[in-house]
Scaffold this motif. Structure first.
Motif, PDB file in Angstrom:
ATOM      1  N   ALA A 270       0.825  -1.208   0.000  1.00  0.00           N
ATOM      2  CA  ALA A 270       0.000   0.000   0.000  1.00  0.00           C
ATOM      3  C   ALA A 270       0.858   1.257   0.000  1.00  0.00           C
ATOM      4  O   ALA A 270       0.523   2.254  -0.647  1.00  0.00           O
ATOM      5  N   ALA A 271       1.975   1.252   0.704  1.00  0.00           N
ATOM      6  CA  ALA A 271       2.855   2.427   0.765  1.00  0.00           C
ATOM      7  C   ALA A 271       3.443   2.726  -0.608  1.00  0.00           C
ATOM      8  O   ALA A 271       3.534   3.889  -1.039  1.00  0.00           O
ATOM      9  N   ASP A 272       3.856   1.680  -1.332  1.00  0.00           N
ATOM     10  CA  ASP A 272       4.412   1.862  -2.675  1.00  0.00           C
ATOM     11  C   ASP A 272       3.340   2.388  -3.636  1.00  0.00           C
ATOM     12  O   ASP A 272       3.619   3.226  -4.496  1.00  0.00           O
ATOM     13  N   GLN A 273       2.108   1.906  -3.505  1.00  0.00           N
ATOM     14  CA  GLN A 273       1.024   2.374  -4.371  1.00  0.00           C
ATOM     15  C   GLN A 273       0.718   3.851  -4.117  1.00  0.00           C
ATOM     16  O   GLN A 273       0.501   4.612  -5.046  1.00  0.00           O
ATOM     17  N   ARG A 274       0.715   4.280  -2.846  1.00  0.00           N
ATOM     18  CA  ARG A 274       0.463   5.692  -2.525  1.00  0.00           C
ATOM     19  C   ARG A 274       1.572   6.567  -3.087  1.00  0.00           C
ATOM     20  O   ARG A 274       1.329   7.645  -3.614  1.00  0.00           O
ATOM     21  N   ARG A 275       2.813   6.106  -2.971  1.00  0.00           N
ATOM     22  CA  ARG A 275       3.949   6.858  -3.501  1.00  0.00           C
ATOM     23  C   ARG A 275       3.840   6.982  -5.021  1.00  0.00           C
ATOM     24  O   ARG A 275       4.046   8.049  -5.592  1.00  0.00           O
ATOM     25  N   ALA A 276       3.500   5.914  -5.713  1.00  0.00           N
ATOM     26  CA  ALA A 276       3.359   5.920  -7.174  1.00  0.00           C
ATOM     27  C   ALA A 276       2.213   6.841  -7.596  1.00  0.00           C
ATOM     28  O   ALA A 276       2.344   7.632  -8.548  1.00  0.00           O
ATOM     29  N   THR A 277       1.096   6.766  -6.876  1.00  0.00           N
ATOM     30  CA  THR A 277      -0.041   7.639  -7.180  1.00  0.00           C
ATOM     31  C   THR A 277       0.335   9.099  -6.942  1.00  0.00           C
ATOM     32  O   THR A 277       0.013   9.975  -7.740  1.00  0.00           O
ATOM     33  N   GLY A 278       1.037   9.355  -5.867  1.00  0.00           N
ATOM     34  CA  GLY A 278       1.493  10.718  -5.560  1.00  0.00           C
ATOM     35  C   GLY A 278       2.425  11.246  -6.635  1.00  0.00           C
ATOM     36  O   GLY A 278       2.347  12.420  -7.019  1.00  0.00           O
ATOM     37  N   ASN A 279       3.323  10.395  -7.146  1.00  0.00           N
ATOM     38  CA  ASN A 279       4.245  10.811  -8.211  1.00  0.00           C
ATOM     39  C   ASN A 279       3.483  11.155  -9.499  1.00  0.00           C
ATOM     40  O   ASN A 279       3.822  12.115 -10.186  1.00  0.00           O
ATOM     41  N   VAL A 280       2.466  10.364  -9.826  1.00  0.00           N
ATOM     42  CA  VAL A 280       1.661  10.630 -11.031  1.00  0.00           C
ATOM     43  C   VAL A 280       0.913  11.953 -10.877  1.00  0.00           C
ATOM     44  O   VAL A 280       0.885  12.777 -11.795  1.00  0.00           O
ATOM     45  N   VAL A 281       0.315  12.169  -9.709  1.00  0.00           N
ATOM     46  CA  VAL A 281      -0.423  13.410  -9.460  1.00  0.00           C
ATOM     47  C   VAL A 281       0.532  14.597  -9.549  1.00  0.00           C
ATOM     48  O   VAL A 281       0.214  15.622 -10.168  1.00  0.00           O
ATOM     49  N   MET A 282       1.709  14.473  -8.956  1.00  0.00           N
ATOM     50  CA  MET A 282       2.700  15.560  -8.991  1.00  0.00           C
ATOM     51  C   MET A 282       3.125  15.847 -10.428  1.00  0.00           C
ATOM     52  O   MET A 282       3.252  17.000 -10.827  1.00  0.00           O
ATOM     53  N   ALA A 283       3.325  14.809 -11.230  1.00  0.00           N
ATOM     54  CA  ALA A 283       3.709  14.990 -12.635  1.00  0.00           C
ATOM     55  C   ALA A 283       2.606  15.715 -13.407  1.00  0.00           C
ATOM     56  O   ALA A 283       2.886  16.599 -14.235  1.00  0.00           O
ATOM     57  N   ILE A 284       1.356  15.391 -13.143  1.00  0.00           N
ATOM     58  CA  ILE A 284       0.227  16.049 -13.813  1.00  0.00           C
ATOM     59  C   ILE A 284       0.156  17.520 -13.406  1.00  0.00           C
ATOM     60  O   ILE A 284      -0.046  18.398 -14.243  1.00  0.00           O
ATOM     61  N   VAL A 285       0.335  17.806 -12.131  1.00  0.00           N
ATOM     62  CA  VAL A 285       0.299  19.188 -11.639  1.00  0.00           C
ATOM     63  C   VAL A 285       1.424  20.009 -12.277  1.00  0.00           C
ATOM     64  O   VAL A 285       1.209  21.129 -12.741  1.00  0.00           O
ATOM     65  N   ILE A 286       2.624  19.460 -12.338  1.00  0.00           N
ATOM     66  CA  ILE A 286       3.766  20.167 -12.937  1.00  0.00           C
ATOM     67  C   ILE A 286       3.523  20.399 -14.428  1.00  0.00           C
ATOM     68  O   ILE A 286       3.757  21.499 -14.936  1.00  0.00           O
ATOM     69  N   ALA A 287       3.034  19.398 -15.134  1.00  0.00           N
ATOM     70  CA  ALA A 287       2.745  19.543 -16.567  1.00  0.00           C
ATOM     71  C   ALA A 287       1.674  20.609 -16.786  1.00  0.00           C
ATOM     72  O   ALA A 287       1.786  21.437 -17.700  1.00  0.00           O
ATOM     73  N   GLY A 288       0.647  20.633 -15.950  1.00  0.00           N
ATOM     74  CA  GLY A 288      -0.407  21.654 -16.058  1.00  0.00           C
ATOM     75  C   GLY A 288       0.140  23.049 -15.803  1.00  0.00           C
ATOM     76  O   GLY A 288      -0.209  23.999 -16.508  1.00  0.00           O
TER      77      GLY A 288
END
Length: 145
Positions: free
Chosen positions: A3-21
């Motif tokens: 679960a910790a790895d999944q939260r980290r991966a989801t957080g990285n995807v969200v951060m990448a989307i925010v930066i791209a936006g």
């Protein structure tokens, strides 16, 4: 994957989307600012640019100081020639920098729309004050391709 790895991966995807936006937004802001800086500030300025391109000369409103130094120009609504395009219609007619335009086909040069209409296609008579002397010039018709 725990679960910790999944939260980290989801957080990285969200951060990448925010930066791209944010980068996309910044690029749009820069593009819009560039467009605004290159366009004339007022409708009057846009109309002057249209007259300039139609005639092949740059005209600007005459002020009292310029009128005195040019030896002419008694009305507030007269226009002074500040540049002439080489090979253009104004150049062919003999218009010179410093000429004070008194009339364009008998019309007031400050009425920019009328001046544009007058020089758009037909040969046009322009009366200028050239250092105190009245000179009549004939601007040739637009050459059709």
């Amino acid at each position: 994957m725990d679960a910790a790895d999944q939260r980290r991966a989801t957080g990285n995807v969200v951060m990448a989307i925010v930066i791209a936006g944010a980068l996309l937004f910044a690029a749009l802001v820069v593009a819009v600012r560039e467009i605004r800086l290159q366009s004339p500030a007022s409708p009057h300025a846009r109309t002057l640019l249209k007259l300039d391109s139609t005639l092949g000369a740059t005209l600007e409103p005459l002020d009292a100081r310029a009128a005195q130094s040019l030896g002419g120009g008694s009305r507030v609504d007269e226009m002074v020639v500040t540049s002439v395009a080489a090979g253009g219609r104004a150049s062919s007619a003999g218009l010179r920098v410093g000429d004070v335009v008194e009339t364009v086909d008998g019309r007031d040069p400050a009425d920019l729309d009328a001046a544009i209409d007058a020089v758009s296609t037909d040969p046009t008579r322009i009366v200028v004050n050239r250092h105190g002397s009245r000179v009549m010039l004939n601007v040739p018709a637009v050459a059709h391709a």
